[in-house]
Scaffold this active site. Structure first.
Site, PDB file in Angstrom:
ATOM      1  CB  SER A  57     119.603  39.792 104.260  1.00  0.00           C
ATOM      2  OG  SER A  57     118.348  39.426 103.811  1.00  0.00           O
ATOM      3  CB  SER A 101     108.626  51.385 100.846  1.00  0.00           C
ATOM      4  OG  SER A 101     107.922  52.329 100.235  1.00  0.00           O
ATOM      5  N   GLY A 130     110.997  44.831  95.239  1.00  0.00           N
ATOM      6  CA  GLY A 130     110.849  45.026  93.812  1.00  0.00           C
ATOM      7  C   GLY A 130     109.291  45.293  93.611  1.00  0.00           C
ATOM      8  CB  ALA A 131     106.301  44.246  95.216  1.00  0.00           C
ATOM      9  N   GLY A 132     107.187  47.578  94.748  1.00  0.00           N
ATOM     10  CA  GLY A 132     106.830  48.952  95.043  1.00  0.00           C
ATOM     11  C   GLY A 132     106.167  49.106  96.165  1.00  0.00           C
ATOM     12  CG  ASP A 146     108.521  55.121  99.768  1.00  0.00           C
ATOM     13  OD1 ASP A 146     107.337  55.622  99.285  1.00  0.00           O
ATOM     14  OD2 ASP A 146     109.426  54.602  98.817  1.00  0.00           O
ATOM     15  CD  GLU A 178     101.908  56.550  93.956  1.00  0.00           C
ATOM     16  OE1 GLU A 178     103.188  56.970  94.347  1.00  0.00           O
ATOM     17  OE2 GLU A 178     101.337  55.564  94.619  1.00  0.00           O
ATOM     18  CB  THR A 198     102.702  64.463  95.066  1.00  0.00           C
ATOM     19  OG1 THR A 198     102.580  63.321  96.086  1.00  0.00           O
ATOM     20  CG2 THR A 198     101.744  64.364  93.935  1.00  0.00           C
ATOM     21  CB  SER A 246     114.937  50.116  99.762  1.00  0.00           C
ATOM     22  OG  SER A 246     114.141  50.727  98.931  1.00  0.00           O
TER      23      SER A 246
END
Length: 387
Positions: A67, A126, A122-124, A172, A33, A35, A128
């Site tokens: 969407s 990726s 929004g949950a980490g 990501d 993370e 990095t 987006s």
């Protein structure tokens, strides 16, 4: 969510058939993370959850995007109007994809686009990057550009950095475009060298349980940016191009090196990046040796570093990690950019019911915490055309 249903929804919206349907997955990160923007090493895995886009070109320069997860409105803008931050919300990601291709010298047409995604927002995980990579892959194939996937990942990163305004690294996007089924992606973010490392959890009698803390995080905020700027300042003070170049054996050698930095915050940020790069390489060695159970302590050490040195954890993530370990997990850590999102738990399948019950109870005991959600992660293929 099948390709046929995405295509049917496109046709109902726009009155014509799409030219194709593409998908790009979300990801979890086993270890590594913060990095990636330090030219370091990462070890992500693509998820079965994906963003799926149906796309068709237009000849009038108009862009229309919709969407299934939005408010029902079709967002419209023109190719000629594209400029950083000229489109807001979720539509900024397809807009950014068009913008970055134009900035890279490619003629970009208008498009009609319909999105349907099951990557939790929004949950980490990726969400987006998955959307942006799906759009870029669609445009690359429709326009016959032939852009290699590592280069496409760099373009996606530039779109998120310069168009959306989020100072993310390249992990990501590369995971979404380049991961393969049944493997973790060992990526050197400096030169984009990559290797697929087999990850057969079932054969080892293990599962990766994902705990969604239901705490949304964001990359375009100041906390993420301040940590990146702190890492860059540390590298400058240490006389290296990036913190990836700090090769300390640990222990006293690392302490002596960190003492050269003038502020405790810079020392903590640097210690995390140096030790996290070492954890990535240790994890790859364990996977290569088939010692998947030994991965647990590496994950847990990574979480402690996020919590204590990089300061990107949150009470919900810490509770999920501590509770899972107490309930028999082999290891656990927060995954993603931090400040919420998801926790990954390495465990035996028989332990999953007890872990989920214990974490749910721990959250219920706290006022104002959302109930967590759970799923198991299996390494899935990267972005591809569906039809």
């Amino acid at each position: 969510m099948e390709a046929a249903s995405v295509a049917e929804e496109f046709a109902a919206l726009y009155g014509r058939e799409p030219e194709g349907v593409w998908q790009a997955p979300g990801r979890i990160n086993l270890i590594g993370e913060h990095t990636d923007y330090n030219d370091g090493f990462v070890l992500p895995v693509a998820l079965p959850h994906a963003a799926r886009v149906a796309v068709a070109r237009r000849d009038d320069g108009l862009v229309r995007v919709h969407s299934s997860q939005g408010d029902g409105a079709v967002v419209e803008f023109t190719v000629d109007s594209l400029a950083p931050r000229s489109v807001a919300g979720w539509a900024a990601y397809p807009a950014g994809a068009l913008w970055v291709l134009r900035e890279d010298g490619h003629p970009v047409p208008g498009i009609d686009l319909h999105l349907d995604s099951d990557v939790p927002f929004g949950a980490g995980l990726s969400s987006s990057a998955a959307l942006q990579c799906a759009v870029l892959l669609a445009l690359d194939e429709l326009l016959g550009l032939g852009i290699e996937r590592p280069r496409l990942a760099r373009l996606a990163q530039r779109a998120e950095n310069d168009y959306v305004g989020a100072p993310v690294g390249v992990m990501d996007q590369t995971a979404s475009l380049c991961c393969t089924e049944g493997a973790a992606l060992f990526l050197d973010t400096r030169d984009m060298a990559q290797r697929q490392v087999p990850l057969d959890l079932a054969a080892a009698g293990l599962v990766l349980l994902v705990v969604d803390t239901r705490v949304e995080h964001g990359h375009a905020d100041g906390a993420y940016r301040r940590r990146r700027e702190g890492c860059e300042r540390s590298a400058d003070l240490l006389g290296v191009k990036a913190l990836r170049d700090v090769e300390a054996a640990g222990g006293r050698e690392l302490d002596v090196l960190l003492a050269r930095l003038p502020e405790e915050e810079l020392r903590r940020l640097t210690r995390h990046v140096v030790t996290e790069n070492a954890r990535v390489r240790e994890a790859v060695g364990l996977l290569d040796a088939g010692e998947l159970r030994s991965l647990g302590p590496v994950l847990t050490a990574g979480h402690a570093s996020q919590r204590d040195d990089f300061a990107i954890s949150c009470p919900q993530s810490d509770a999920a990690v501590d509770t899972a370990l107490a309930a028999g997990a082999l290891g656990a850590r927060q995954t993603g950019g931090g400040f919420g999102g998801c926790v990954i738990v390495l465990t035996e399948p028989a332990q999953v019911p007890g872990i989920t019950a214990a974490v749910t109870a721990a959250y219920a005991a706290q006022d104002g915490w959302n109930a967590p959600a759970f799923f198991t992660a299996t390494p899935a293929p990267g972005a591809r055309r569906l039809r």
